[in-house]
Enzyme design. Structure first.
Site, short mmCIF file in Angstrom:
data_model
loop_
_atom_site.label_atom_id
_atom_site.label_comp_id
_atom_site.label_asym_id
_atom_site.label_seq_id
_atom_site.Cartn_x
_atom_site.Cartn_y
_atom_site.Cartn_z
N ASP A 129 72.65 75.04 26.10
CA ASP A 129 74.08 75.13 25.75
C ASP A 129 74.56 76.59 25.71
O ASP A 129 75.75 76.88 25.78
CB ASP A 129 74.39 74.42 24.42
CG ASP A 129 73.64 74.98 23.21
OD1 ASP A 129 72.81 75.91 23.38
OD2 ASP A 129 73.87 74.49 22.09
N TYR A 154 68.93 86.41 27.60
CA TYR A 154 68.33 85.08 27.73
C TYR A 154 69.31 84.11 28.37
O TYR A 154 69.02 83.47 29.39
CB TYR A 154 67.88 84.54 26.36
CG TYR A 154 67.65 83.03 26.37
CD1 TYR A 154 66.56 82.49 27.05
CD2 TYR A 154 68.54 82.16 25.73
CE1 TYR A 154 66.35 81.11 27.09
CE2 TYR A 154 68.34 80.78 25.78
CZ TYR A 154 67.24 80.27 26.45
OH TYR A 154 67.05 78.90 26.50
N LYS A 175 69.35 82.12 32.09
CA LYS A 175 69.40 80.66 32.25
C LYS A 175 70.61 80.25 33.10
O LYS A 175 70.52 79.37 33.94
CB LYS A 175 69.45 79.96 30.88
CG LYS A 175 68.24 80.17 30.00
CD LYS A 175 66.95 79.62 30.56
CE LYS A 175 66.85 78.13 30.51
NZ LYS A 175 65.53 77.63 30.96
P1 NAD Z 1 58.70 77.73 24.42
O1 NAD Z 1 58.85 79.20 24.40
O2 NAD Z 1 58.12 77.03 23.25
O3 NAD Z 1 57.82 77.29 25.69
C1 NAD Z 1 57.96 77.89 26.93
C2 NAD Z 1 56.64 77.67 27.69
O4 NAD Z 1 56.78 78.26 28.99
C3 NAD Z 1 55.42 78.34 27.02
O5 NAD Z 1 54.35 77.42 26.92
C4 NAD Z 1 55.07 79.49 27.95
O6 NAD Z 1 53.68 79.76 28.00
C5 NAD Z 1 55.57 78.95 29.30
N1 NAD Z 1 55.90 80.04 30.25
C6 NAD Z 1 56.67 81.12 30.03
N2 NAD Z 1 56.71 81.90 31.13
C7 NAD Z 1 55.96 81.27 32.07
C8 NAD Z 1 55.63 81.55 33.41
N3 NAD Z 1 56.06 82.68 34.01
N4 NAD Z 1 54.86 80.68 34.08
C9 NAD Z 1 54.39 79.55 33.50
N5 NAD Z 1 54.66 79.23 32.22
C10 NAD Z 1 55.43 80.08 31.51
O7 NAD Z 1 60.15 77.19 24.77
P2 NAD Z 1 60.84 75.79 24.44
O8 NAD Z 1 61.62 75.92 23.20
O9 NAD Z 1 59.85 74.70 24.59
O10 NAD Z 1 61.90 75.73 25.65
C11 NAD Z 1 61.56 75.05 26.85
C12 NAD Z 1 62.75 75.13 27.80
O11 NAD Z 1 63.89 74.54 27.19
C13 NAD Z 1 63.17 76.56 28.16
O12 NAD Z 1 63.53 76.58 29.52
C14 NAD Z 1 64.39 76.83 27.28
O13 NAD Z 1 65.27 77.71 27.91
C15 NAD Z 1 64.99 75.43 27.19
N6 NAD Z 1 65.76 75.14 25.97
C16 NAD Z 1 65.18 75.27 24.74
C17 NAD Z 1 65.90 74.90 23.61
C18 NAD Z 1 65.32 75.03 22.21
O14 NAD Z 1 66.05 74.81 21.24
N7 NAD Z 1 64.06 75.33 22.04
C19 NAD Z 1 67.21 74.43 23.74
C20 NAD Z 1 67.78 74.35 25.01
C21 NAD Z 1 67.02 74.68 26.11
O1 DAU Z 2 71.04 76.78 21.67
C1 DAU Z 2 69.86 76.50 22.35
C2 DAU Z 2 68.87 77.64 22.20
O2 DAU Z 2 68.29 77.52 20.89
C3 DAU Z 2 67.77 77.61 23.25
O3 DAU Z 2 68.34 77.76 24.53
C4 DAU Z 2 66.73 78.71 22.98
O4 DAU Z 2 65.66 78.59 23.90
C5 DAU Z 2 66.20 78.53 21.57
O5 DAU Z 2 65.30 79.58 21.29
C6 DAU Z 2 67.34 78.52 20.55
O6 DAU Z 2 68.06 79.77 20.55
P1 DAU Z 2 67.74 81.03 19.60
O7 DAU Z 2 66.72 81.81 20.30
O8 DAU Z 2 69.00 81.67 19.19
O9 DAU Z 2 67.11 80.30 18.29
P2 DAU Z 2 66.80 80.90 16.84
O10 DAU Z 2 66.06 79.82 16.11
O11 DAU Z 2 66.23 82.25 16.92
O12 DAU Z 2 68.24 81.08 16.15
C7 DAU Z 2 69.03 80.01 15.70
C8 DAU Z 2 70.12 80.60 14.82
O13 DAU Z 2 69.52 81.14 13.64
C9 DAU Z 2 70.88 81.75 15.45
O14 DAU Z 2 72.24 81.67 15.05
C10 DAU Z 2 70.26 83.00 14.85
C11 DAU Z 2 69.85 82.53 13.48
N1 DAU Z 2 68.62 83.18 12.89
C12 DAU Z 2 67.49 83.20 13.62
C13 DAU Z 2 66.34 83.78 13.12
C14 DAU Z 2 65.06 83.80 13.94
C15 DAU Z 2 68.68 83.74 11.62
O15 DAU Z 2 69.73 83.72 10.95
N2 DAU Z 2 67.54 84.31 11.10
C16 DAU Z 2 66.36 84.35 11.81
O16 DAU Z 2 65.36 84.91 11.30
#
Ligand code: NAD
Ligand code: DAU
Length: 340
Positions: A127, A153, A157
Site C-alpha cells: 500500500d 523502499y 516497490k
Molecule cells: P521479510 O523481510 O520478512 O522477507 C523478505 C525475504 O526476502 C527474506 O527471507 C530475505 O532473505 C529474502 N530476500 C531479500 N533479498 C533477496 C534476494 N536478493 N534474493 C532472494 N531472496 C531475498 O519481508 P516480508 O515482510 O515477508 O515481505 C515480503 C514481501 O511483501 C515484500 O516484497 C514486501 O515488500 C511485501 N509487503 C510486506 C508487507 C508487510 O507488512 N510485511 C506489507 C505489504 C507488502
Molecule cells: O504498509 C505496508 C508496509 O508495512 C510494508 O510494505 C513493509 O514491507 C513493512 O515493513 C511495513 O512498513 P514499515 O517498514 O513502515 O513497518 P514498521 O513496522 O517499521 O512501521 C510501522 C509504523 O510504526 C510506522 O508508522 C513507523 C512506526 N514505528 C516503527 C518502528 C520500527 C514506530 O513508531 N516505532 C518503531 O520503533
C-alpha cells in the site's frame, strides 16, 4: 501437480504463505531465498523433509543462478515474488540494496518469464506505493490511485510494479500485482513495530514510538493476506492489481497501548523518539475490488490475533534471540543498532 516458485519464502509473509499452501492445496513448492536473516533458515528448517517442497539458497539479483534453477526445475506454472528488502527505516539508511533487489531482481524474473520458463507472475507489492493520506479525511486508496511513494523502499516497490505492468502490456505476459497493508503475525522479524514492541516490553525497555504516534496504519493478520494472495494467484485476471487490506486502521500509539495492556503495562513504558524522515501519515486501502471480483473476505479478528501474536513471541524467545544476536551485528547498519 502444479509447481510454483516462491522467492523470499523464508521471510515473514513468504514463510506463512508456503505453510498455508502446503496445508491447504496440492502444489509443489520451490522456495528461493537468500537467507538475509539468520532466523530465515530457522523459519523453514522443518519444511526440508516435506515431500512437495524444495529449497534453493540464492539471489534474485543473480540472473544466471535463476536461469539455472528454472532450467533444472522445468514446467513451473507460476512465480510469486515475495523477495525484497522490506523495511522502510533501512531503506532510508541504505537505499542501494532496495533498488538492487526490489527493482533489478524483479527485472530478472520478468526476463525469465519472457523466455517462456513459467506462465503466471504475481508481484507482491505494498500500500506504500500510493503515498499517504491526510489524517482528517475518510479517503482511501483504490487500485487506480496515483503512485506517490515517499521512501526509497516504497519507490523501489512502485518501480517494480510499473516494470511488471509494462511487461504485461508490451510482451503480453500473464502478470498480476497485490498491494497489501501492514501485516502482523508469527515469524515477523523484530525490526517491525509489533514484534519490536513485544520484545521491548519483555526486556523491560522503553517502547520507541516515532514522532507523536498519530500515524495511522491499516493492520491485517498475515494469513488473511496469504489467503488473498492465493485467491489472486488462482483466480485473478492478468494485468490487474488487487489491494489486500485489513480494514482496520489504528494509530501507532493506540496499537502500542493495546500491546502494553496485554502485559499490564501503561503508557509510562513509551518513549517518543525522533520521527522517521518522510513518515507517511495515514494508509487506508479500498478493498472493494478483491471482495466483489474474487469474493475474498478477511476472517481473522484483529484483537484476537494480536493477542495470539503476543503469545507466540513470548513462547518463541529463542527464535527472537537468534534473529537479534547474529543478524543485527552482521547486516544491520550501525545507526540502526542504536534504536534496538
Ligand atoms: P521479510 O523481510 O520478512 O522477507 C523478505 C525475504 O526476502 C527474506 O527471507 C530475505 O532473505 C529474502 N530476500 C531479500 N533479498 C533477496 C534476494 N536478493 N534474493 C532472494 N531472496 C531475498 O519481508 P516480508 O515482510 O515477508 O515481505 C515480503 C514481501 O511483501 C515484500 O516484497 C514486501 O515488500 C511485501 N509487503 C510486506 C508487507 C508487510 O507488512 N510485511 C506489507 C505489504 C507488502
Ligand atoms: O504498509 C505496508 C508496509 O508495512 C510494508 O510494505 C513493509 O514491507 C513493512 O515493513 C511495513 O512498513 P514499515 O517498514 O513502515 O513497518 P514498521 O513496522 O517499521 O512501521 C510501522 C509504523 O510504526 C510506522 O508508522 C513507523 C512506526 N514505528 C516503527 C518502528 C520500527 C514506530 O513508531 N516505532 C518503531 O520503533
Amino acid at each position: 501437480m502444479k509447481k510454483i516458485l516462491i522467492t523470499g519464502g523464508a521471510g515473514f509473509i513468504g514463510n506463512n504463505f508456503i505453510r498455508y499452501v502446503l496445508k491447504k492445496r496440492k502444489y509443489r513448492i520451490i522456495n528461493v531465498d537468500l537467507l538475509l536473516f539468520p532466523s530465515s533458515f530457522e523459519n523453514i528448517k522443518d519444511l526440508m523433509k516435506v515431500e512437495n517442497y524444495k529449497f534453493y539458497k540464492g539471489d534474485i539479483k543473480n540472473y544466471k543462478f535463476l536461469l539455472k534453477i528454472f532450467k533444472k526445475e522445468k514446467n513451473i506454472d507460476g512465480v510469486i515474488n515475495f523477495a525484497a528488502w522490506s523495511h522502510v527505516d533501512k531503506s532510508i539508511l541504505k537505499p542501494k540494496d532496495f533498488i538492487e533487489t526490489n527493482v533489478y531482481g524483479v527485472f530478472n524474473l520478468l526476463e525469465i518469464q519472457k523466455l517462456g520458463f513459467f506462465r503466471r507472475f504475481l508481484q507482491i507489492s505494498t500500500d506504500e506505493v500510493y503515498g499517504d493520506l491526510p489524517y482528517d479525511t475518510l479517503d482511501k486508496f483504490n487500485e487506480d490511485s496515483p503512485l506517490r511513494p515517499s521512501s526509497p523502499y516504497s519507490s523501489s516497490k512502485a518501480s517494480a510494479d510499473l516494470l511488471s505492468l509494462s511487461y504485461y502490456k508490451t510482451y503480453d505476459l500473464d502478470i498480476l500485482i497485490t498491494r497489501s497493508s501492514n501485516n502482523f503475525g508469527e515469524y515477523q522479524f523484530p525490526e517491525k513495530l509489533i514484534p519490536l514492541t513485544i520484545l521491548k516490553i519483555i526486556k523491560n525497555q522503553k517502547v520507541p514510538v516515532y514522532g507523536n504516534g498519530r500515524n495511522v496504519r491499516d493492520w491485517i493478520y498475515v494469513l488473511d493476506n496469504v489467503r488473498g494472495i492465493m485467491k489472486v494467484f488462482e483466480k485473478g485476471k492478468s494485468g490487474n492489481i488487487y489491494n489486500i487490506g485489513g480494514e482496520n486502521e489504528v494509530t501507532n500509539l493506540e496499537l502500542v497501548k493495546k500491546i502494553l495492556y496485554f502485559f499490564d503495562r501503561d503508557e509510562s513504558s513509551i518513549e517518543f523518539v525522533k520521527d522517521r524522515p518522510g513518515h507517511d501519515r495515514r494508509y487506508s486501502l479500498d478493498i472493494t475490488k478483491i471482495k466483489t471480483q474474487l469474493y475474498h473476505k478477511n476472517i481473522y479478528d484483529f484483537e484476537k490475533f494480536l493477542k495470539r501474536t503476543v503469545y507466540w513471541y513470548k513462547n518463541n524467545l529463542k527464535w527472537v534471540e537468534k534473529c537479534l544476536d547474529q543478524n543485527f551485528k552482521k547486516y544491520h547498519l550501525q545507526n540502526y543498532n542504536k534504536r534496538i
